[in-house]
Design a protein around this motif. Structure first.
Motif, PDB file in Angstrom:
ATOM      1  N   SER A  94       9.021   2.745   9.394  1.00 25.32           N
ATOM      2  CA  SER A  94       9.992   3.085  10.443  1.00 25.32           C
ATOM      3  C   SER A  94      11.263   3.656   9.846  1.00 25.32           C
ATOM      4  N   LEU A  95      11.732   3.053   8.773  1.00 23.61           N
ATOM      5  CA  LEU A  95      12.945   3.559   8.107  1.00 23.61           C
ATOM      6  C   LEU A  95      12.726   4.974   7.583  1.00 23.61           C
ATOM      7  N   PHE A  96      11.563   5.199   6.965  1.00 18.76           N
ATOM      8  CA  PHE A  96      11.283   6.526   6.414  1.00 18.76           C
ATOM      9  C   PHE A  96      11.174   7.572   7.519  1.00 18.76           C
ATOM     10  N   ALA A  97      10.818   7.127   8.717  1.00 20.30           N
ATOM     11  CA  ALA A  97      10.683   8.047   9.851  1.00 20.30           C
ATOM     12  C   ALA A  97      12.010   8.273  10.577  1.00 20.30           C
ATOM     13  N   GLY A  98      13.098   7.687  10.045  1.00 16.60           N
ATOM     14  CA  GLY A  98      14.408   7.885  10.638  1.00 16.60           C
ATOM     15  C   GLY A  98      14.758   6.903  11.728  1.00 16.60           C
ATOM     16  N   LYS A  99      13.950   5.869  11.914  1.00 20.29           N
ATOM     17  CA  LYS A  99      14.203   4.894  12.967  1.00 20.29           C
ATOM     18  C   LYS A  99      15.132   3.784  12.466  1.00 20.29           C
ATOM     19  N   THR A 100      15.666   3.017  13.397  1.00 15.63           N
ATOM     20  CA  THR A 100      16.501   1.856  13.075  1.00 15.63           C
ATOM     21  C   THR A 100      15.662   0.593  13.230  1.00 15.63           C
ATOM     22  N   ILE A 101      15.755  -0.297  12.261  1.00 16.79           N
ATOM     23  CA  ILE A 101      14.989  -1.546  12.328  1.00 16.79           C
ATOM     24  C   ILE A 101      15.942  -2.735  12.441  1.00 16.79           C
ATOM     25  N   ASN A 102      15.409  -3.814  12.979  1.00 20.93           N
ATOM     26  CA  ASN A 102      16.132  -5.083  12.981  1.00 20.93           C
ATOM     27  C   ASN A 102      15.811  -5.824  11.693  1.00 20.93           C
ATOM     28  N   LEU A 103      16.842  -6.187  10.945  1.00 21.24           N
ATOM     29  CA  LEU A 103      16.631  -6.871   9.669  1.00 21.24           C
ATOM     30  C   LEU A 103      16.444  -8.374   9.891  1.00 21.24           C
ATOM     31  N   PRO A 104      15.382  -8.943   9.336  1.00 23.56           N
ATOM     32  CA  PRO A 104      15.185 -10.381   9.487  1.00 23.56           C
ATOM     33  C   PRO A 104      16.044 -11.177   8.510  1.00 23.56           C
ATOM     34  N   SER A 105      16.236 -12.431   8.811  1.00 22.36           N
ATOM     35  CA  SER A 105      16.825 -13.401   7.888  1.00 22.36           C
ATOM     36  C   SER A 105      15.878 -14.591   7.823  1.00 22.36           C
ATOM     37  N   TYR A 106      16.097 -15.449   6.845  1.00 21.22           N
ATOM     38  CA  TYR A 106      15.194 -16.598   6.705  1.00 21.22           C
ATOM     39  C   TYR A 106      16.006 -17.860   6.476  1.00 21.22           C
ATOM     40  N   ASP A 107      15.696 -18.882   7.240  1.00 23.83           N
ATOM     41  CA  ASP A 107      16.349 -20.183   7.116  1.00 23.83           C
ATOM     42  C   ASP A 107      15.472 -21.065   6.232  1.00 23.83           C
ATOM     43  N   PHE A 108      15.876 -21.247   4.995  1.00 22.59           N
ATOM     44  CA  PHE A 108      15.062 -22.021   4.055  1.00 22.59           C
ATOM     45  C   PHE A 108      15.039 -23.505   4.416  1.00 22.59           C
ATOM     46  N   HIS A 109      16.091 -23.971   5.068  1.00 19.33           N
ATOM     47  CA  HIS A 109      16.125 -25.379   5.466  1.00 19.33           C
ATOM     48  C   HIS A 109      15.116 -25.651   6.583  1.00 19.33           C
ATOM     49  N   GLU A 110      15.092 -24.761   7.570  1.00 17.76           N
ATOM     50  CA  GLU A 110      14.169 -24.928   8.694  1.00 17.76           C
ATOM     51  C   GLU A 110      12.787 -24.347   8.399  1.00 17.76           C
ATOM     52  N   GLY A 111      12.721 -23.442   7.403  1.00 20.28           N
ATOM     53  CA  GLY A 111      11.436 -22.813   7.094  1.00 20.28           C
ATOM     54  C   GLY A 111      11.002 -21.816   8.148  1.00 20.28           C
ATOM     55  N   LYS A 112      12.000 -21.088   8.720  1.00 27.41           N
ATOM     56  CA  LYS A 112      11.688 -20.151   9.790  1.00 27.41           C
ATOM     57  C   LYS A 112      12.436 -18.834   9.593  1.00 27.41           C
ATOM     58  N   ARG A 113      11.778 -17.740  10.021  1.00 29.17           N
ATOM     59  CA  ARG A 113      12.428 -16.437  10.036  1.00 29.17           C
ATOM     60  C   ARG A 113      13.148 -16.263  11.383  1.00 29.17           C
ATOM     61  N   TYR A 114      14.291 -15.573  11.353  1.00 30.36           N
ATOM     62  CA  TYR A 114      15.035 -15.346  12.597  1.00 30.36           C
ATOM     63  C   TYR A 114      15.783 -14.018  12.490  1.00 30.36           C
ATOM     64  N   TYR A 115      16.281 -13.555  13.610  1.00 31.27           N
ATOM     65  CA  TYR A 115      17.032 -12.299  13.656  1.00 31.27           C
ATOM     66  C   TYR A 115      18.422 -12.581  14.219  1.00 31.27           C
ATOM     67  N   LYS A 116      19.444 -12.057  13.555  1.00 28.22           N
ATOM     68  CA  LYS A 116      20.820 -12.312  13.995  1.00 28.22           C
ATOM     69  C   LYS A 116      21.557 -11.040  14.405  1.00 28.22           C
ATOM     70  N   GLY A 117      20.785  -9.962  14.601  1.00 27.04           N
ATOM     71  CA  GLY A 117      21.382  -8.731  15.091  1.00 27.04           C
ATOM     72  C   GLY A 117      21.674  -7.685  14.040  1.00 27.04           C
ATOM     73  N   ASP A 118      21.383  -7.947  12.763  1.00 27.68           N
ATOM     74  CA  ASP A 118      21.611  -6.958  11.710  1.00 27.68           C
ATOM     75  C   ASP A 118      20.571  -5.848  11.816  1.00 27.68           C
ATOM     76  N   THR A 119      21.006  -4.623  11.656  1.00 22.96           N
ATOM     77  CA  THR A 119      20.097  -3.471  11.728  1.00 22.96           C
ATOM     78  C   THR A 119      20.249  -2.605  10.490  1.00 22.96           C
ATOM     79  N   MET A 120      19.286  -1.705  10.298  1.00 23.31           N
ATOM     80  CA  MET A 120      19.352  -0.775   9.166  1.00 23.31           C
ATOM     81  C   MET A 120      18.655   0.520   9.551  1.00 23.31           C
ATOM     82  N   SER A 121      19.215   1.613   9.084  1.00 18.02           N
ATOM     83  CA  SER A 121      18.569   2.926   9.170  1.00 18.02           C
ATOM     84  C   SER A 121      18.882   3.660   7.878  1.00 18.02           C
TER      85      SER A 121
END
Length: 550
Positions: free
Chosen positions: A358-385
């Motif tokens: 998606s990035l190579f195609a010029g699109k914007t992606i939502n960047l994931p984050s990871y909570d090591f304490h909870e052991g879960k991936r989550y999204y907090k609104g960070d994006t990248m293009s």
């Protein structure tokens, strides 16, 4: 005379006369198909031919363990040094780096040793093995040691005694040949039946078995790219006349080490700059994948590479692979039932590839984050293009494995392998293992930034290396570029931090054997203060005070 108490692994004890030898107890450790190669006396590894003069708990060191394999290799190296001195009495045998379960050696002559000469060396080694010779460990005076090493032409060994000068020097001896003692050897040469000498490049390889299968030599797997990196640094060291711990110690003694520090740091920056130029020359690269074993300096290297890429017009952006963990509930477990966060399946490979495309195609992606304490991936609104000059930098242990990025075309990715490959030896015949360099780095970093003791770090090191063997080393030849992250002065800096940490490991702890070995190893280096280390140096990743933010 008061007797001593010997305690065995099954908690049985006997009384014995002082100065009894561990050889006396080998039968008590007998296991079918396993050879006892040494013993641990109060968690210190000792030769079977050593003496015990205090109350002691004994534990066998078998040939099919990592510790046993190290003794086996060290003993083979000693036998090779003995026969090389006989066959090439006016030349120096020089050990190099490890390669495909072997050590690379050269003879310090104008000509490459012939196949016939290498076969002669092998034949003489085999003869000594068959004769079942005793390798003696003894203590001689400082004066005698100096005279012996001078007469044998062991230049770097003799030089080291200028900076390591106790009144008594421990040595290994076979006939009239002696070498410095760096650790226990086998008590008898008959234990050294599995080895080979084969021509390679300008010298030859001393090949040995793995600890998992001590009775068979593994197939040779060449690593030409890694060899060329080593050769480049080895030739550089020769030009500077800095090839051993003794050479470095002399620089420190003569107050000339700061210039050497500047040279080594400049060389490393140049090598990183060269890699940035390779990326630019390719023209199509959109993602740089950096991989290397633990404490090889991946984080600092990615930042220094980012600066070099910026200097030639790129705008680097970092994606953390840690953010793509699948989550604890979906993470595979290892053979012990523990979560295996180092396997490829612990990452969401599908999402990684979708985001990259998606990035190579010029699109914007939502960047994931990871909570090591909870052991879960989550999204907090960070994006990248990605803009036209943007380039991704991804650092992680699976970077060289194409199964991480199967959907990304090869021309869009550039893979870099890092290895802390010092060109220094301790002396002519004794090398500095890459893994020791990295373990000492990690002991210092874990203490300073993660609140872990040397015991903690040593205790988990086998698990770390197992992961490297599975997930990193098999893919190193896939790299488009390799970078040596070792700095030839760093052990003299790390010693200041590591020495007091290692001294806190007690003989009551099983990690004591490794801690005492590392202490003895660091004893070969004079110290360099941290104030001499530049703020952008990779070493700062481990000792603190870096100009980079981590």
């Amino acid at each position: 005379m008061k007797k001593i108490t010997i305690t065995f692994p099954n908690n049985t004890s006997i009384e014995a006369e002082p100065n009894i030898r561990p050889l006396h107890f080998v039968d008590k450790f007998a296991e079918s198909g396993r050879n006892v190669i040494a013993v641990k006396v109060n968690n210190e590894i000792c030769s079977l031919d050593s003496t015990i003069d205090i109350n002691a708990t004994l534990e066998p060191v078998y040939e099919d363990t990592k510790e046993g394999a190290a003794i086996y290799r060290r003993s083979l190296c000693f036998i090779l040094a003995v026969v090389a001195h006989r066959i090439f009495p006016n030349s120096r045998l020089l050990v190099g780096h490890s390669l495909g379960y072997g050590y690379y050696y050269t003879i310090d002559t104008e000509e490459t040793p012939s196949t016939e000469e290498i076969l002669t060396l092998k034949s003489e080694m085999e003869r000594i093995v068959e004769e079942d010779r005793i390798i003696e460990t003894e203590v001689i005076s400082y004066k005698d040691a100096c005279e012996h090493f001078e007469s044998l032409g062991l230049i770097e060994t003799r030089k080291q005694l200028n900076y390591r000068s106790p009144a008594k020097i421990q040595i290994n001896r076979l006939d009239d040949f002696i070498d410095l003692y760096f650790g226990p050897l086998v008590s008898s040469t008959k234990m050294l039946k599995v080895f080979d000498l084969v021509p390679y490049q300008e010298g030859f390889l001393l090949r040995f078995p793995t600890h998992k299968n001590p009775n068979v030599l593994p197939p040779f797997e060449d690593q030409p790219k890694l060899f060329q990196i080593y050769k480049r640094y080895k030739d550089w060291g020769k030009r500077l006349n800095i090839t051993s711990a003794a050479s470095l110690n002399q620089l420190i003694h003569d107050n000339k080490v700061n210039e050497f520090i500047d040279i080594t740091e400049t060389l490393q920056v140049k090598c990183i700059s060269d890699i940035a130029s390779q990326i630019q020359k390719r023209g199509t690269v959109r993602v740089v994948l950096i991989a290397g074993p633990s404490s090889s300096g991946k984080t600092t290297t990615s930042k220094k590479l980012g600066l070099q890429l910026q200097a030639i017009g790129y705008a680097p952006k970092l994606i953390s692979l840690d953010s793509y963990y699948v989550g604890r509930e979906n993470t595979p477990r290892d053979e012990n039932g523990n979560y295996d966060y180092e396997c490829l399946e612990a990452l969401d490979v599908k999402q990684i590839n979708e985001d990259l495309l998606s990035l190579f195609a010029g699109k914007t992606i939502n960047l994931p984050s990871y909570d090591f304490h909870e052991g879960k991936r989550y999204y907090k609104g960070d994006t990248m293009s990605l803009g036209p000059n943007d380039i991704l930098v991804m650092e992680g242990i699976h970077g060289l494995n194409d199964k991480l990025t199967p959907l990304v075309p090869n021309d869009k990715k550039f893979k870099i392998y890092l290895s802390a490959l010092t060109q220094l030896n301790l002396d002519d015949h004794n090398r500095i293992p890459t893994s020791d360099n990295r373990l000492i780095r990690r002991i210092v970093r874990d203490s300073k930034f993660r609140g872990k003791s040397a015991t903690d770090t040593i205790g988990m090191w086998d698990s770390v290396q197992k992961g490297e063997q599975l997930h990193i080393f098999p893919f190193q030849n896939n790299a488009d570029a390799m970078l040596n992250t070792a700095l030839d002065y760093e052990l003299s800096v790390l010693k200041v931090y590591a020495d007091p940490l290692l001294r806190c490991v007690t003989p009551m702890q099983k990690e004591y054997a490794e801690a005492s070995r590392l202490l003895a190893f660091l004893g070969n280096f004079s110290t360099i203060p941290a104030t001499s280390v530049p703020s952008h140096s990779i070493i700062r990743e481990f000792i603190g005070g870096s100009a980079f933010k981590y």
